[in-house]
Write a protein that holds these residues in place. Structure first.
Motif, PDB file in Angstrom:
ATOM      1  N   TRP A 191      11.464  -7.504   0.046  1.00  0.00           N
ATOM      2  CA  TRP A 191      12.350  -8.684   0.284  1.00  0.00           C
ATOM      3  C   TRP A 191      12.630  -9.175  -1.345  1.00  0.00           C
ATOM      4  N   ASN A 192      12.192  -8.699  -2.012  1.00  0.00           N
ATOM      5  CA  ASN A 192      12.722  -9.188  -3.597  1.00  0.00           C
ATOM      6  C   ASN A 192      12.084 -10.460  -3.687  1.00  0.00           C
ATOM      7  N   LEU A 193      11.345 -11.187  -3.180  1.00  0.00           N
ATOM      8  CA  LEU A 193      10.968 -12.450  -3.229  1.00  0.00           C
ATOM      9  C   LEU A 193      10.286 -13.111  -4.801  1.00  0.00           C
ATOM     10  N   GLY A 194       9.480 -12.292  -5.147  1.00  0.00           N
ATOM     11  CA  GLY A 194       9.115 -12.499  -6.544  1.00  0.00           C
ATOM     12  C   GLY A 194       7.732 -13.414  -6.462  1.00  0.00           C
ATOM     13  N   TYR A 195       7.086 -13.367  -5.344  1.00  0.00           N
ATOM     14  CA  TYR A 195       5.816 -14.398  -5.106  1.00  0.00           C
ATOM     15  C   TYR A 195       4.784 -13.487  -4.725  1.00  0.00           C
ATOM     16  N   CYS A 196       4.696 -12.063  -5.330  1.00  0.00           N
ATOM     17  CA  CYS A 196       3.618 -11.344  -5.123  1.00  0.00           C
ATOM     18  C   CYS A 196       2.263 -11.781  -5.354  1.00  0.00           C
ATOM     19  N   GLY A 197       2.042 -12.598  -6.251  1.00  0.00           N
ATOM     20  CA  GLY A 197       0.763 -13.041  -6.786  1.00  0.00           C
ATOM     21  C   GLY A 197       0.237 -14.113  -5.811  1.00  0.00           C
ATOM     22  N   MET A 198       1.045 -14.455  -4.891  1.00  0.00           N
ATOM     23  CA  MET A 198       0.400 -15.528  -3.934  1.00  0.00           C
ATOM     24  C   MET A 198       0.474 -14.908  -2.498  1.00  0.00           C
ATOM     25  N   GLY A 199       0.008 -13.432  -2.255  1.00  0.00           N
ATOM     26  CA  GLY A 199       0.132 -12.892  -1.132  1.00  0.00           C
ATOM     27  C   GLY A 199       1.522 -12.575  -0.498  1.00  0.00           C
ATOM     28  N   CYS A 200       1.587 -11.411   0.035  1.00  0.00           N
ATOM     29  CA  CYS A 200       2.949 -10.988   0.437  1.00  0.00           C
ATOM     30  C   CYS A 200       3.314 -11.537   1.952  1.00  0.00           C
ATOM     31  N   PRO A 201       4.193 -12.379   2.017  1.00  0.00           N
ATOM     32  CA  PRO A 201       4.468 -13.133   3.317  1.00  0.00           C
ATOM     33  C   PRO A 201       5.528 -11.997   4.266  1.00  0.00           C
ATOM     34  N   THR A 202       5.537 -11.143   3.957  1.00  0.00           N
ATOM     35  CA  THR A 202       6.476 -10.173   4.612  1.00  0.00           C
ATOM     36  C   THR A 202       5.681  -8.813   4.792  1.00  0.00           C
ATOM     37  N   ASN A 203       4.578  -8.726   4.300  1.00  0.00           N
ATOM     38  CA  ASN A 203       3.722  -7.171   4.310  1.00  0.00           C
ATOM     39  C   ASN A 203       4.466  -5.891   3.910  1.00  0.00           C
ATOM     40  N   ALA A 204       5.408  -6.196   2.772  1.00  0.00           N
ATOM     41  CA  ALA A 204       5.928  -5.314   2.302  1.00  0.00           C
ATOM     42  C   ALA A 204       5.046  -4.645   1.076  1.00  0.00           C
ATOM     43  N   LYS A 205       4.250  -5.381   0.294  1.00  0.00           N
ATOM     44  CA  LYS A 205       3.402  -4.923  -0.443  1.00  0.00           C
ATOM     45  C   LYS A 205       2.257  -4.115   0.160  1.00  0.00           C
ATOM     46  N   GLN A 206       2.185  -2.721  -0.083  1.00  0.00           N
ATOM     47  CA  GLN A 206       1.225  -1.806   0.420  1.00  0.00           C
ATOM     48  C   GLN A 206      -0.251  -2.229  -0.266  1.00  0.00           C
ATOM     49  N   SER A 207      -0.615  -3.064  -0.024  1.00  0.00           N
ATOM     50  CA  SER A 207      -1.969  -3.391  -0.440  1.00  0.00           C
ATOM     51  C   SER A 207      -3.155  -3.002   0.480  1.00  0.00           C
ATOM     52  N   MET A 208      -4.338  -3.083   0.118  1.00  0.00           N
ATOM     53  CA  MET A 208      -5.668  -2.708   0.981  1.00  0.00           C
ATOM     54  C   MET A 208      -5.406  -3.408   2.227  1.00  0.00           C
ATOM     55  N   LEU A 209      -4.933  -4.551   2.094  1.00  0.00           N
ATOM     56  CA  LEU A 209      -4.998  -5.692   3.398  1.00  0.00           C
ATOM     57  C   LEU A 209      -3.880  -5.120   4.675  1.00  0.00           C
ATOM     58  N   VAL A 210      -2.835  -4.553   4.379  1.00  0.00           N
ATOM     59  CA  VAL A 210      -2.042  -3.936   5.209  1.00  0.00           C
ATOM     60  C   VAL A 210      -1.880  -2.523   5.334  1.00  0.00           C
ATOM     61  N   THR A 211      -2.913  -1.796   4.507  1.00  0.00           N
ATOM     62  CA  THR A 211      -3.057  -0.176   4.428  1.00  0.00           C
ATOM     63  C   THR A 211      -4.458   0.031   5.039  1.00  0.00           C
ATOM     64  N   THR A 212      -5.307   0.376   3.876  1.00  0.00           N
ATOM     65  CA  THR A 212      -6.561   1.136   4.325  1.00  0.00           C
ATOM     66  C   THR A 212      -7.623   0.538   4.801  1.00  0.00           C
ATOM     67  N   ILE A 213      -7.610  -1.097   4.921  1.00  0.00           N
ATOM     68  CA  ILE A 213      -8.701  -1.714   5.517  1.00  0.00           C
ATOM     69  C   ILE A 213      -8.353  -1.598   7.153  1.00  0.00           C
ATOM     70  N   PRO A 214      -6.880  -1.909   7.554  1.00  0.00           N
ATOM     71  CA  PRO A 214      -6.667  -1.778   8.889  1.00  0.00           C
ATOM     72  C   PRO A 214      -6.742  -0.255   9.379  1.00  0.00           C
ATOM     73  N   ALA A 215      -6.531   0.435   8.751  1.00  0.00           N
ATOM     74  CA  ALA A 215      -6.919   1.925   9.191  1.00  0.00           C
ATOM     75  C   ALA A 215      -8.382   2.253   9.325  1.00  0.00           C
ATOM     76  N   ALA A 216      -9.266   1.545   8.381  1.00  0.00           N
ATOM     77  CA  ALA A 216     -10.570   1.889   8.833  1.00  0.00           C
ATOM     78  C   ALA A 216     -10.976   0.954  10.071  1.00  0.00           C
ATOM     79  N   LEU A 217     -10.663  -0.164  10.028  1.00  0.00           N
ATOM     80  CA  LEU A 217     -10.982  -1.024  11.238  1.00  0.00           C
ATOM     81  C   LEU A 217     -10.281  -0.089  12.674  1.00  0.00           C
ATOM     82  N   GLU A 218      -9.085   0.493  12.481  1.00  0.00           N
ATOM     83  CA  GLU A 218      -8.655   1.375  13.681  1.00  0.00           C
ATOM     84  C   GLU A 218      -9.753   2.386  14.141  1.00  0.00           C
ATOM     85  N   GLN A 219     -10.498   2.958  13.155  1.00  0.00           N
ATOM     86  CA  GLN A 219     -11.346   3.814  13.209  1.00  0.00           C
ATOM     87  C   GLN A 219     -12.755   3.407  13.590  1.00  0.00           C
TER      88      GLN A 219
END
Length: 540
Positions: A191-219
């Motif tokens: 969303w081009n907000l500029g507040y990446c350092g405070m956690g992404c409120p739209t889940n656009a940043k592909q951090s471990m929080l929304v990618t690999t950790i959920p994938a591991a939990l799914e397994q």
């Protein structure tokens, strides 16, 4: 117009039964077992967790921070820093000379970083091959692992135009014949907000929080939050169990509950201060004497500039332009530095910049017209840039002793001069280095003379860092590294290290993609050795 509802994948996963234990809520001690226990959920721990879980291994991830998600990210500094960072974003070296920004939440620093994604520079890989007996540290050998993680995490060129803060770096450097490039970012639908350092409120940043950790939990992996890994219990050359303490709701003090985690194998991925500290608390073998030593920061100096036009450096993709012009020399020559334009937010800016009273107040009144530039100093390649050492305080918590040498201060002075010249070339009406004795200079001629005369030293030059590397160096030469090239900790048959602490020098580039690539290779090798079959490959 109503505010769009952002789906929260963490809440959805919890609702469908992900195995998550919040140690702050435990009412009794627990003992858990798995094939692999991973300490830390950041870049190294997250990638390792997904690869091992997809390869059919049972996995426990233990994280000292809390589980926060997009529903909790309100773009407010006062909430983000205490909730998402080590020591409320005020972690410092032992002499208080460098402020260190590190994440402390599920996803680690990937949850709060600015999305800048660089492959390990070829000059750095070449140095590791020649000096640290790492023959597979080459651009060709690492390319498939970087490519895999780039696909997995949507790392690509940023399609939008740079915001004014970044474009000032591009324009000013261009007028001086200084080359620049565009930074790739790990985002999807940003969303081009500029507040990446405070956690992404739209889940656009592909951090471990929304990618690999959920994938591991799914397994079927288990995530334990607000639990501090205290020490390993060793039986001979094996780790028999990992002892953890539950923490209170603030995630700071022990709550009296303990967890005993038992596994066939353990992966230490707590970051390049906490990983050495855990091994030091555990009295891990250290025949090379290198555990906790040669820890590097990319010490960072800052230059602020004031422009007639509004810059609004808080808005838009945070870092999209860089210059490696000043890294072109030999790594062991005069200290080189990488230039970038960071996002600026009021609290972090106000506490980083020098001045007080009316002078400081005027700077903050000019905030909309303020541009920031930083220089990442490339440490670790010269005998006068040996980095620092992680040591334990009386209670067992870690601190980093990081002496600042004349060699580094020479690099800091040259960097401050380079940044000021670029800023004036871009049309700045004033430039103010982050230095206790500096003021706002009205011309390049004035700034050049003043910066050249400023005494560079501890508590005078403001130094910060968001990049911590080393302390568990990887090397093919057992005299130079505590970790072997396959990520195994020397002297312990069932302990590996998978994070930025592996790097035998700093990188000369933002580290997240380097950690992703090296960890993917090491985790795949570990999965194959534990299962007897090829590891799962990650895909977007």
């Amino acid at each position: 117009m109503s505010t769009p509802i952002i789906p929260d994948p963490i809440h959805a996963g919890i609702a469908k039964g992900w195995k998550i234990i919040d140690a702050a809520t435990l009412t009794k001690d627990r003992t858990l077992e798995a094939d692999v226990v991973i300490v830390g959920s950041g870049a190294g721990g997250g990638v390792t967790a997904e690869i091992l879980a997809r390869s059919g291994l049972s996995v426990i991830v233990v994280e000292e921070g809390a589980l926060k998600s997009s529903s909790d990210f309100k773009m407010r500094e006062a909430e983000a820093y205490p909730g998402l960072y080590q020591e409320s974003a005020a972690r410092k070296t032992a002499d208080k000379g460098i402020n260190i920004l590190q994440g402390r939440t599920v996803g680690g620093s990937t949850t709060v970083n600015w999305t800048s994604s660089f492959r390990t520079p070829p000059a750095t890989l070449d140095w590791w091959r020649r000096h640290y007996a790492l023959p597979d540290a080459s651009p060709e050998a690492m390319a498939p692992w970087f490519a895999m993680m780039e696909a997995r995490l949507q790392i690509a060129d940023w399609p939008g135009a740079p915001n004014e803060n970044n474009d000032i770096l591009r324009r000013g450097a261009g007028k001086l014949g200084i080359s620049t490039g565009l930074i790739r970012r790990n985002v999807k639908g940003c969303w081009n907000l500029g507040y990446c350092g405070m956690g992404c409120p739209t889940n656009a940043k592909q951090s471990m929080l929304v990618t690999t950790i959920p994938a591991a939990l799914e397994q079927g992996a288990t995530l334990i939050t607000r639990a501090r890994a205290e020490r390993f219990v060793f039986q001979g050359e094996r780790a028999d169990e990992l002892l953890c303490q539950g923490l209170d709701a603030a995630g700071v003090h022990p709550n009296g509950r303990s967890l005993r985690l038992r596994a066939r194998h353990y992966v230490v991925a707590g970051g390049a201060i906490n990983s050495p500290a855990l091994l030091l608390r555990s009295n891990a073998p250290d025949p090379s004497g290198q555990l906790g030593r040669r820890t590097f920061l990319h010490p960072t100096v800052i230059s602020a500039a004031f422009f007639p036009q509004r810059v609004e450096a808080w808005a838009g993709a945070p870092q999209t332009v860089y210059s490696d012009h000043f890294l072109a020399g030999a790594p062991d020559g005069p200290m080189g530095y990488k230039l970038e334009a960071p996002p600026l937010h009021p609290l972090l800016l106000a506490t980083t910049m020098n001045g007080f009273g009316d002078t400081h107040a005027q700077m903050m009144r000019d905030f909309p017209h303020l541009h920031g530039m930083l220089a990442l100093l490339r440490d670790g390649f010269h005998e006068d840039a040996p980095g620092g050492s992680v040591r334990l305080r009386g209670g067992g918590s870690p601190e980093l002793d990081y002496p600042l040498t004349d060699y580094l201060w020479d690099g800091a002075r040259r960097a401050l001069l380079s940044m000021a010249e670029i800023q004036f070339a871009a049309g700045a009406t004033g430039v103010q280095p982050a230095h206790e004795m500096a003021r706002r200079y009205g011309s390049w001629r004035e700034a050049k003379a003043a910066i050249a005369a400023l005494p560079q030293g501890l508590q005078l030059t403001r130094v910060a860092s968001a990049h911590v590397m080393g302390g568990c160096a990887m090397s093919g030469d057992e005299r130079l590294g505590v970790v072997a090239p396959d990520g195994r900790y020397r002297g312990l048959s069932n302990v590996s290290v998978h994070d930025g602490s592996l790097f035998p020098t700093s990188l000369g580039a933002n580290p997240q993609l380097s950690i992703y690539g090296f960890t993917a290779r090491l985790a795949s090798g570990l999965a194959a050795s534990l299962t007897g079959r090829p590891a799962a490959r990650l895909a977007a």
